[in-house]
Design an enzyme around this catalytic site. Structure first.
Site, mmCIF file in Angstrom:
data_model
loop_
_atom_site.group_PDB
_atom_site.id
_atom_site.type_symbol
_atom_site.label_atom_id
_atom_site.label_comp_id
_atom_site.label_asym_id
_atom_site.label_seq_id
_atom_site.Cartn_x
_atom_site.Cartn_y
_atom_site.Cartn_z
ATOM 1 C CE LYS A 76 -6.107 1.870 -0.315
ATOM 2 N NZ LYS A 76 -6.679 1.862 0.999
ATOM 3 C CE LYS A 115 -3.576 2.371 2.632
ATOM 4 N NZ LYS A 115 -4.527 2.308 3.740
HETATM 5 C C1 PBG Z 1 -7.073 3.295 5.676
HETATM 6 C C2 PBG Z 1 -7.608 3.161 4.295
HETATM 7 C C3 PBG Z 1 -7.535 4.124 3.293
HETATM 8 C C4 PBG Z 1 -8.162 3.580 2.181
HETATM 9 C C5 PBG Z 1 -8.631 2.323 2.530
HETATM 10 N N1 PBG Z 1 -8.262 2.072 3.844
HETATM 11 C C6 PBG Z 1 -7.029 5.512 3.334
HETATM 12 C C7 PBG Z 1 -5.634 5.796 3.644
HETATM 13 O O1 PBG Z 1 -4.799 4.916 3.798
HETATM 14 O O2 PBG Z 1 -5.336 6.967 3.762
HETATM 15 C C8 PBG Z 1 -8.284 4.286 0.859
HETATM 16 C C9 PBG Z 1 -9.330 3.780 -0.061
HETATM 17 C C10 PBG Z 1 -9.638 4.704 -1.188
HETATM 18 O O3 PBG Z 1 -8.994 5.738 -1.417
HETATM 19 O O4 PBG Z 1 -10.595 4.379 -1.888
HETATM 20 N N2 PBG Z 1 -7.968 2.791 6.620
#
Ligand code: PBG
Length: 323
Positions: free
Chosen positions: A248, A195
């Site tokens: 992601k 991520k």
């Molecule tokens: C964190 C989380 C995020 C997303 C999913 N889980 C945000 C981040 O890490 O700042 C992002 C999902 C998206 O942008 O659609 N709990």
């Protein structure tokens, strides 16, 4: 040689198409809030709303009727604190939504995103600790306990899959241990293993009300310039007991997706995140792009790069297009 022969008619193209997308490949993210009576549209994500928990059963029936692969739940609690304790509340928005969805459609695959950022008053994905230089940073090991307790609350409510998105080191192993210790050895872990610290999460932070109140997430999410590190993260989570992995965001990281696909035998997902969704919606609303064609093309490209399944806010529309 004439490659065009195999492109002549729709039936030939269908026969030789290497990658297809089915509704079952798509997972719909949903935001359930404790404090709403009516859906509240998210300004930056046209077509997506925060939902009251009372809408969960109806959402489950719709997802099942469209043949979606499943849903991924996020929660917006009434109370936030420094540690994100409300995430572990068995009567929080996510556990209640899980129970309602499972009551309505027992066979629906329900995933629950595990992270404290929706539950902390500072919006970071972990418990904070003052550093020697006086700045604040997320305390990795102090965060693992609350992540494990949130996972247990979601598993007890009936989640099929626990999906930790926090990027703390070692959390998959800790969560696996907690689930097994609690009698939930049948509950799977889908790790957000790879991520990146991405600008494309911008709209989500309005959706889940979790924008960090100071600083950014660069000390725990990955640097966009790194690709070898992705394989290392994937391997560590696999060794800690992840059942499935995720990359992601999706579209700016298709090269990473393809590399992780080659490096692991685990099922692999990709998250087509909020900013990717918002860009496409904005271009379509401005008359700059054919939304339906673009949606199917980008979902196909994510599958072609190596994703077995895709978490996407386009899931409902795409399932309808796919018939
Ligand atoms: C964190 C989380 C995020 C997303 C999913 N889980 C945000 C981040 O890490 O700042 C992002 C999902 C998206 O942008 O659609 N709990």
């Amino acid at each position: 040689m004439r490659p065009r022969r195999l492109r002549r008619t729709p039936s030939i193209r269908a026969l030789v198409r290497e990658t297809v997308v089915r509704p079952n490949d798509l997972i719909l993210p949903l935001f359930f809030a404790d404090f709403l009576d009516e859906p509240r549209p998210i300004r930056t994500m046209p077509g997506v709303s925060q939902l009251p928990v009372s809408h969960a059963a109806e959402q489950a029936r719709q997802a099942a009727q469209l043949g979606l692969g499943g849903v991924l739940l996020f929660g917006l609690p009434k109370h936030k604190d420094a540690r994100g304790e409300s995430g572990a509340d068995p009567n929080g928005p996510v556990p209640r939504a899980i129970r309602a969805m499972k009551d309505a459609v027992p066979g629906l695959l329900v995933m629950a995103d595990v992270c404290v950022d929706e539950y902390t008053d500072h919006g970071h994905c972990g418990v904070l600790k003052a550093q020697p230089d006086g700045s604040m940073d997320v305390d990795n090991d102090a965060t693992l306990d609350i992540l494990a307790r949130i996972s247990l609350a979601y598993a007890a409510a009936g989640a099929d899959i626990i999906a930790p998105s926090d990027m703390m080191d070692g959390r998959v192993g800790i969560i696996r241990g907690a689930l097994d210790g609690g009698g939930f050895e049948g509950t799977s872990i889908l790790s957000y293993a790879v991520k990146y610290a991405s600008a494309f999460y911008g709209p989500f932070r309005e959706a889940a009300d979790c924008a960090p109140k100071f600083g950014d997430r660069a000390s725990y999410q990955m640097d966009p310039g790194n690709s070898r590190e992705a394989l290392r993260e994937a391997r560590l989570d696999e060794e800690e007991g992840a059942d499935m992995l995720m990359v992601k965001p999706a579209l700016p990281y298709l090269d990473i997706l393809a590399k992780v696909r080659e490096a692991t035998q685990l099922p692999l997902g990709a998250y087509n995140v909020s900013g990717e969704y918002a860009m496409l919606k904005a271009a379509a609303a401005a008359g700059m792009i054919d939304e339906n064609r673009a949606v199917l093309e980008l979902l196909t490209s994510i599958r072609r790069a190596g994703a077995d399944f895709i978490l996407t806010y386009h899931a409902t529309d795409a399932a309808k297009l796919l018939g």
